[in-house]
Structures are given as C-alpha cells and as structure tokens.
Design an enzyme around this catalytic site. Structure first.
Site, short mmCIF file in Angstrom:
data_model
loop_
_atom_site.label_atom_id
_atom_site.label_comp_id
_atom_site.label_asym_id
_atom_site.label_seq_id
_atom_site.Cartn_x
_atom_site.Cartn_y
_atom_site.Cartn_z
N SER A 1 -1.79 -7.50 10.80
CA SER A 1 -3.20 -7.37 11.15
C SER A 1 -4.09 -7.38 9.90
O SER A 1 -5.06 -8.12 9.81
CB SER A 1 -3.40 -6.07 11.93
OG SER A 1 -4.74 -5.75 12.05
N CYS B 1 2.68 6.47 8.36
CA CYS B 1 1.78 6.55 7.21
C CYS B 1 0.80 7.72 7.37
O CYS B 1 0.23 7.90 8.45
CB CYS B 1 1.00 5.24 7.08
SG CYS B 1 -0.18 5.31 5.73
N CYS C 1 -8.11 2.55 6.50
CA CYS C 1 -7.44 3.21 5.38
C CYS C 1 -7.94 2.64 4.06
O CYS C 1 -8.58 1.59 4.02
CB CYS C 1 -5.93 3.07 5.51
SG CYS C 1 -5.34 1.44 5.05
N GLU D 1 0.52 0.39 16.05
CA GLU D 1 -0.30 1.51 15.58
C GLU D 1 -1.34 1.92 16.64
O GLU D 1 -1.55 3.11 16.89
CB GLU D 1 -1.01 1.14 14.27
CG GLU D 1 -1.82 2.30 13.72
CD GLU D 1 -2.78 1.89 12.62
OE1 GLU D 1 -2.40 1.10 11.74
OE2 GLU D 1 -3.93 2.36 12.67
N CYS E 1 0.86 -1.19 0.00
CA CYS E 1 0.00 0.00 0.00
C CYS E 1 0.90 1.25 0.00
O CYS E 1 2.13 1.15 0.09
CB CYS E 1 -0.85 -0.01 1.27
SG CYS E 1 0.18 -0.04 2.74
S1 SF4 Z 1 -2.55 2.76 7.23
FE1 SF4 Z 1 -3.13 1.63 5.38
S2 SF4 Z 1 -1.95 2.63 3.76
FE2 SF4 Z 1 -0.98 3.16 5.70
S3 SF4 Z 1 0.61 1.61 6.10
FE3 SF4 Z 1 -1.26 0.94 7.14
S4 SF4 Z 1 -2.25 -0.43 5.66
FE4 SF4 Z 1 -0.79 0.83 4.52
#
Ligand code: SF4
Length: 409
Positions: A315, A148, A285, A178, A53
């Site tokens: 994940s 990101c 996302c 995250e 991505c």
């Molecule tokens: S938030 Fe989405 S676009 Fe960003 S690193 Fe994670 S999976 Fe990829």
C-alpha cells in the site's frame, strides 16, 4: 531509533553509506532534497527517505530469530510478513509457512495446528478473533507478535475515541490486513465503519445528512461495518483514524470533509465541533509521511522519469507511485529484473493491477535524469540492484566504488 539485526543480503553498501551521511548532515530530518548520484550520462536522484521502516525491520528481526531459535519446530506466519516478495520467499525458504493469503483466504486450516507450533503475527497485526482462535488451540500469540508499534498506536487512538462514545471511521483499504486488524480492535469497543477513499466518505456523509435511505447503507457498506451497526444512531458522533500507509493528502481531505459535514448537519462551530467530531490528527506512521515528503522533495528536480521499487501489493509503495505519476512517467517495479534492456521495462500498473511492457522507457538524451525511491518493505539491496542495472545501459564515467567513497569520507 533502535537499530535491528536484519540479514545482510537486504542491505546495500552504497545506500547504507548514503543514508548514514545524510542522517549526519540532517539530524532533524528537515531536508527533503534527493541525493544526486552523478554517473555522467546517467544522473540518479535518490529520495531522502525510502526503504525499510522501523516496523518492517523489527518484524524481520523477530521472524529470522524465531527460525534460528526453534530448529525442528513448525513455524507459521498468519499471512505475508510484509508486502515484499523477496522477504516472504526468503522466510518460506527457511521453512516458514503462510496460513492465509493477503485477502484472508485460508491456505492452511487452523485445525491442523497444535500447541507445539509457533505462529508469528505479521507487522500489520491481526484481528482479535484470530488471536482468540490461536489462544484456544494453545498457541500463545504475544511471544511471536511482530505487530508494528505504529499500528498499535492507531488501535490505541481508536480505543480513546471509543471511550468517549464516538463511532470510529477507518480510512483504509477494506481488505488490507492492517485495516482488518484495526477494524476488529475498534469494533470491540464501539461501532466502526471502513471507508476506502474520499468518494466513499461522500457516500457515507449522505447517510449522516439523511439524504439516503438508511436501509441502503447495509448493502453499500457490506462487510465494512461492525455487528449491530445502526446507521441512524451510530453516525451522530464520529472520529476518523487511518491505515498507517495511506496518502497523507487523502487522509487530511477526508477528515476535513467529514468534520465539515458534522458542522453543517449539527450547526456547530469550530469551537464546539468536538461534541460530534473527535479531534484526531491523522494516524499515518512516520515512515509513510517521510517517504511521501521525500517524494515531493525529489519531484522538484527536473527529471525525465521515476522508478519506484517495491512489492506490487504494498500500500505505501503504491502511494509513492501515485505521487510520482502526477508529475512524470513512472515505472513501478519489484526488482532490477524488470528492466529487460535499455529499451524495455516490465512494470506494474496498480490501477489496472497488471504488469505491462513499455518500450523506449529511457529518453534519448544526455544526461538522463531518473528519480528513484522504494516502499517501506523494500530491501535497499533491491534498489542498489536497480541502480546497477541502469548503469549497465549507459557509458558511465564514474564507478559505483568511486561514489561510495564520496559518501564514506
Ligand atoms: S506502520 Fe509504518 S513503520 Fe510500521 S510497519 Fe507499517 S509502514 Fe512500517
């Protein structure tokens, strides 16, 4: 969308050609039907969207560029760059060292760092506490920050909710980097709680409704609420944000459920529910949504089995597995090496967190139809490797090269 300079070893000529052609034919991304690779006795249905991505490519580009531009310097990553073992191993082979494991366990003590070192923030982002710690050592964090932009969007959404005096409920895996980073950013502005799934949301709702003694909350949600959290005061106005890679249907179900709880508890209507429940759309996302929609599209095919390629701690990949498992036998593998022969496959059961061996995974029929997808941190080259390995188990009537030509013309 911007294109990135990632090492060629992660690319696949076949998949690059397929993705390019599909993009030209479907610029608005409305078509979620898979791409058929017809090898004769083997028919592979490739998901419309899968693989690296935006955030992952951005992080890989920055990390390898940092290595190239800083010969002789010590370069650290706060934790795994992304959840893919090959990419992480490649970075380590280039001399990059990981400071923490995926669960926040320290591998390299912070007090061994000096202001001359470089520390890269991974794509998941990091906590404000860790950023501050690095800054105090004299290591600037902005220059080598690969967080990101879609993760930052969740932080911004949390801040907006916080400014309107809502408590932020984070739907995410409590130990995931995250989610920990989002929690830290949200908790800077407002009370915050992490819930991992719908069951957890139901338990939280019991405190909102006054069905459980408040004191029990602090034990039940230990490690998942912000400092000085008051269960009696801080659950009266809430908003929900998500880890970007959760299952879209779960996320929607949780937001709908908690909204309904607030409506009933405070005798609200849809018209005035915002008094108690922030109007947030999910913060998944684009890659999570597209990859999950593409899996739903490929599940319309009457296939025999599905193979999902990706890191076992990823994940977003595990959610693709979850969707496939509802419909057909599904094998979650990290690379083609896990296909041991035409009979045996070594694959990961993410429910029990163990790798298991399954025999006779390919049905005895002609043609065999296999769905293939991969997570957002999985190089396309690994998926091509899986296709190559499968081809070897069948007397295919069409070569790889012939197929590539079909997608290039
Ligand atoms: S938030 Fe989405 S676009 Fe960003 S690193 Fe994670 S999976 Fe990829």
């Amino acid at each position: 969308m911007k294109s990135f300079d990632v090492p060629i070893i992660y690319r696949s000529p076949l998949i690059t050609a397929i993705k390019k052609k599909r993009k030209e034919q479907d610029k608005m991304k409305k078509d979620f039907t898979p791409t058929l690779l017809d090898f004769g006795p083997l028919q592979i249905y490739l998901a419309r969207h899968f693989g690296f991505c935006y955030g992952v490519e951005n992080a890989i580009e920055i990390a390898f560029r940092t290595v190239d531009e800083n010969p002789g310097k010590r370069i650290f990553l706060l934790s795994e760059m992304i959840h893919n073992p090959q990419v992480n191993a490649d970075l380590q082979a280039h001399g990059v060292q990981f400071m923490q494991d995926n669960y926040g366990k320290q591998l390299i003590p912070f007090d061994t760092l000096s202001p001359h070192d470089i520390v890269i923030i991974p794509a998941f982002g990091t906590t404000l506490e860790l950023e501050e710690r690095l800054n105090k050592i004299g290591i600037p964090t902005e220059k080598y920050d690969t967080t990101c932009p879609f993760v930052e969007k969740v932080w911004n959404r949390s801040e907006q909710i916080a400014k309107k005096n809502y408590t932020v409920i984070i739907h995410g895996k409590p130990k995931h980097e995250e989610t920990r980073a989002t929690f830290s950013h949200a908790a800077f502005f407002t009370p915050a709680v992490i819930i991992k799934d719908k069951d957890h949301a139901v338990e939280l709702a019991k405190y909102i409704k006054g069905e459980k003694p408040p004191a029990q909350f602090y034990e039940e949600f230990k490690g998942q609420y912000s400092d000085d959290f008051s269960v009696t005061n801080d659950l009266q106005r809430i908003g929900v944000v998500n880890q970007t890679t959760m299952l879209a249907s779960d996320t929607q179900a949780i937001a709908d459920y908690l909204k309904q709880v607030m409506i009933e508890k405070y005798k609200l209507t849809i018209g005035n529910v915002e008094e108690r429940f922030a109007d947030t759309r999910d913060t998944l996302c684009y890659a999570t949504l597209e990859n999950q929609q593409a899996v739903s599209g490929m599940l319309q095919t009457n296939a025999d089995l599905a193979i999902v390629v990706g890191g076992y701690n990823s994940s977003n990949t595990s959610h693709l597995v979850e969707l496939c498992e509802e419909k057909l036998p599904t094998y979650f593998i990290s690379s083609e090496e896990k296909i041991l022969s035409a009979k045996e496959i070594l694959h990961y059961n993410f429910h029990t967190k163990e790798e298991i061996l399954t025999q006779y995974f390919l049905p005895d029929k002609n043609p065999v139809k296999i769905l293939i997808t991969s997570g957002a941190s999985c190089p396309d080259a690994l998926v091509e490797g899986v296709i190559n390995k499968l081809e070897k188990n069948f007397a295919i009537t069409r070569s790889h090269e012939e197929l590539i030509k079909k997608f290039i013309v």
